[in-house]
Design an enzyme around this catalytic site. Sequence first.
Site, mmCIF file in Angstrom:
data_model
loop_
_atom_site.group_PDB
_atom_site.id
_atom_site.type_symbol
_atom_site.label_atom_id
_atom_site.label_comp_id
_atom_site.label_asym_id
_atom_site.label_seq_id
_atom_site.Cartn_x
_atom_site.Cartn_y
_atom_site.Cartn_z
ATOM 1 C CG HIS A 55 12.560 -4.715 -14.089
ATOM 2 N ND1 HIS A 55 13.468 -5.456 -14.807
ATOM 3 C CD2 HIS A 55 11.622 -5.598 -13.670
ATOM 4 C CE1 HIS A 55 13.096 -6.723 -14.809
ATOM 5 N NE2 HIS A 55 11.979 -6.838 -14.127
ATOM 6 C CG HIS A 62 -0.211 0.109 2.525
ATOM 7 N ND1 HIS A 62 0.070 1.305 3.130
ATOM 8 C CD2 HIS A 62 0.323 -0.853 3.313
ATOM 9 C CE1 HIS A 62 0.722 1.081 4.253
ATOM 10 N NE2 HIS A 62 0.901 -0.218 4.382
HETATM 11 C C1 ACO Z 1 12.634 -12.461 -15.536
HETATM 12 C C2 ACO Z 1 13.976 -11.804 -15.188
HETATM 13 O O1 ACO Z 1 15.021 -12.335 -15.461
HETATM 14 S S1 ACO Z 1 13.959 -10.263 -14.457
HETATM 15 C C3 ACO Z 1 15.649 -9.839 -14.106
HETATM 16 C C4 ACO Z 1 15.993 -9.977 -12.642
HETATM 17 N N1 ACO Z 1 17.425 -9.741 -12.467
HETATM 18 C C5 ACO Z 1 18.020 -9.671 -11.283
HETATM 19 O O2 ACO Z 1 17.370 -9.796 -10.251
HETATM 20 C C6 ACO Z 1 19.497 -9.439 -11.319
HETATM 21 C C7 ACO Z 1 19.946 -8.453 -10.234
HETATM 22 N N2 ACO Z 1 21.374 -8.246 -10.332
HETATM 23 C C8 ACO Z 1 22.259 -8.587 -9.361
HETATM 24 O O3 ACO Z 1 21.883 -9.036 -8.272
HETATM 25 C C9 ACO Z 1 23.715 -8.329 -9.704
HETATM 26 O O4 ACO Z 1 24.521 -9.288 -9.015
HETATM 27 C C10 ACO Z 1 24.159 -6.863 -9.368
HETATM 28 C C11 ACO Z 1 23.570 -5.942 -10.450
HETATM 29 C C12 ACO Z 1 23.676 -6.401 -8.002
HETATM 30 C C13 ACO Z 1 25.679 -6.749 -9.347
HETATM 31 O O5 ACO Z 1 26.187 -7.169 -10.568
HETATM 32 P P1 ACO Z 1 27.702 -6.712 -10.983
HETATM 33 O O6 ACO Z 1 27.743 -5.222 -11.107
HETATM 34 O O7 ACO Z 1 28.074 -7.530 -12.182
HETATM 35 O O8 ACO Z 1 28.569 -7.048 -9.705
HETATM 36 P P2 ACO Z 1 29.480 -8.325 -9.402
HETATM 37 O O9 ACO Z 1 28.838 -9.587 -9.876
HETATM 38 O O10 ACO Z 1 30.862 -7.995 -9.903
HETATM 39 O O11 ACO Z 1 29.490 -8.370 -7.807
HETATM 40 C C14 ACO Z 1 30.183 -7.425 -7.013
HETATM 41 C C15 ACO Z 1 30.171 -7.931 -5.589
HETATM 42 O O12 ACO Z 1 28.827 -7.911 -5.073
HETATM 43 C C16 ACO Z 1 28.424 -9.253 -4.711
HETATM 44 N N3 ACO Z 1 27.037 -9.411 -5.146
HETATM 45 C C17 ACO Z 1 26.562 -9.234 -6.416
HETATM 46 N N4 ACO Z 1 25.236 -9.414 -6.444
HETATM 47 C C18 ACO Z 1 24.859 -9.718 -5.174
HETATM 48 C C19 ACO Z 1 23.614 -10.006 -4.585
HETATM 49 N N5 ACO Z 1 22.483 -10.006 -5.311
HETATM 50 N N6 ACO Z 1 23.578 -10.239 -3.235
HETATM 51 C C20 ACO Z 1 24.740 -10.235 -2.504
HETATM 52 N N7 ACO Z 1 25.953 -9.950 -3.032
HETATM 53 C C21 ACO Z 1 26.016 -9.707 -4.341
HETATM 54 C C22 ACO Z 1 29.376 -10.194 -5.448
HETATM 55 O O13 ACO Z 1 29.497 -11.427 -4.797
HETATM 56 C C23 ACO Z 1 30.637 -9.376 -5.449
HETATM 57 O O14 ACO Z 1 31.228 -9.488 -4.169
HETATM 58 P P3 ACO Z 1 32.839 -9.504 -3.983
HETATM 59 O O15 ACO Z 1 33.332 -8.171 -4.508
HETATM 60 O O16 ACO Z 1 33.007 -9.682 -2.511
HETATM 61 O O17 ACO Z 1 33.322 -10.648 -4.812
#
Ligand code: ACO
Length: 216
Positions: free
Chosen positions: A147, A138
């Site tokens: 998104h 809400h």
């Molecule tokens: C239908 C569909 O498909 S809809 C699409 C839905 N998509 C999503 O939900 C994707 C969301 N994206 C993510 O979670 C990605 O991991 C992002 C954007 C947060 C980060 O991606 P990148 O910029 O490539 O970062 P990268 O993979 O290099 O990670 C950097 C650090 O953060 C950490 N990290 C990345 N994502 C996460 C996460 N979700 N939770 C916890 N830690 C994370 C990594 O382990 C890394 O840690 P380190 O430096 O200690 O090794």
Amino acid sequence: MTDKNDSKQVRLYGAGGHSQVIQSVLKQNGVEICEVFDDNPCLSHPLSKNITVTNRKNSLDFPHEGAPFIIAIGDNKQRNNIAEFLKTKFTKAIHRTAIMDPNSRIGDGTVIYAGAVIQANTIVGKHVIINTLASVDHDNIIHDFVHISPNAALCGLVEVGEGTHIGAGAVIIPKVKIGKWCTIGAGSVILKDVPDYAVVVGNPGRVIKMNRQLIV
Ligand SMILES: CC(=O)SCCNC(=O)CCNC(=O)[C@H](O)C(C)(C)COP(=O)(O)OP(=O)(O)OC[C@H]1O[C@@H](n2cnc3c(N)ncnc32)[C@H](O)[C@@H]1OP(=O)(O)O
């Protein structure tokens, strides 16, 4: 539920995987997809057919007039750029199993997928994606080009700024304000406000970097 589709014919801009889901929603709602445009058909989904290849170099060459559009591109910034290019009407695609409180408001160009819930008094802007099983509770304010990914849960009185991506399964506790063009990592738990352009991951969420490429 109100306002599923206000047009019987829709044009799509985008022919990738996200477009496939929008096409599924529209077909189930009895809407004809009369044309699918894409700048780069090499990247289109293998099942996409009859794509009209276009580019956005000359606005005068583009058939802006006609059936309303939905921009079927998952990337928030690209959706924003295409919305600025198209001089046309936009419509919505709302899956028949989505639940929307009658007091919620949904902007044009927005898509809401299967099982999503939008609760009372929530305002969802234009060209937003509310993905499968997302829960937006809400009195939320969801700005344009956001998104909300599958299974994300936004508690009451949350605000999400323009262009922000909330990752799959993220949880945002009540009254948190998330800035514009942020990325909230999949599964993160956000307990406090997030500044514009921040990339936040983990539980509790922590800023790991900024989306510098999105800063204008
Ligand atoms: C239908 C569909 O498909 S809809 C699409 C839905 N998509 C999503 O939900 C994707 C969301 N994206 C993510 O979670 C990605 O991991 C992002 C954007 C947060 C980060 O991606 P990148 O910029 O490539 O970062 P990268 O993979 O290099 O990670 C950097 C650090 O953060 C950490 N990290 C990345 N994502 C996460 C996460 N979700 N939770 C916890 N830690 C994370 C990594 O382990 C890394 O840690 P380190 O430096 O200690 O090794």
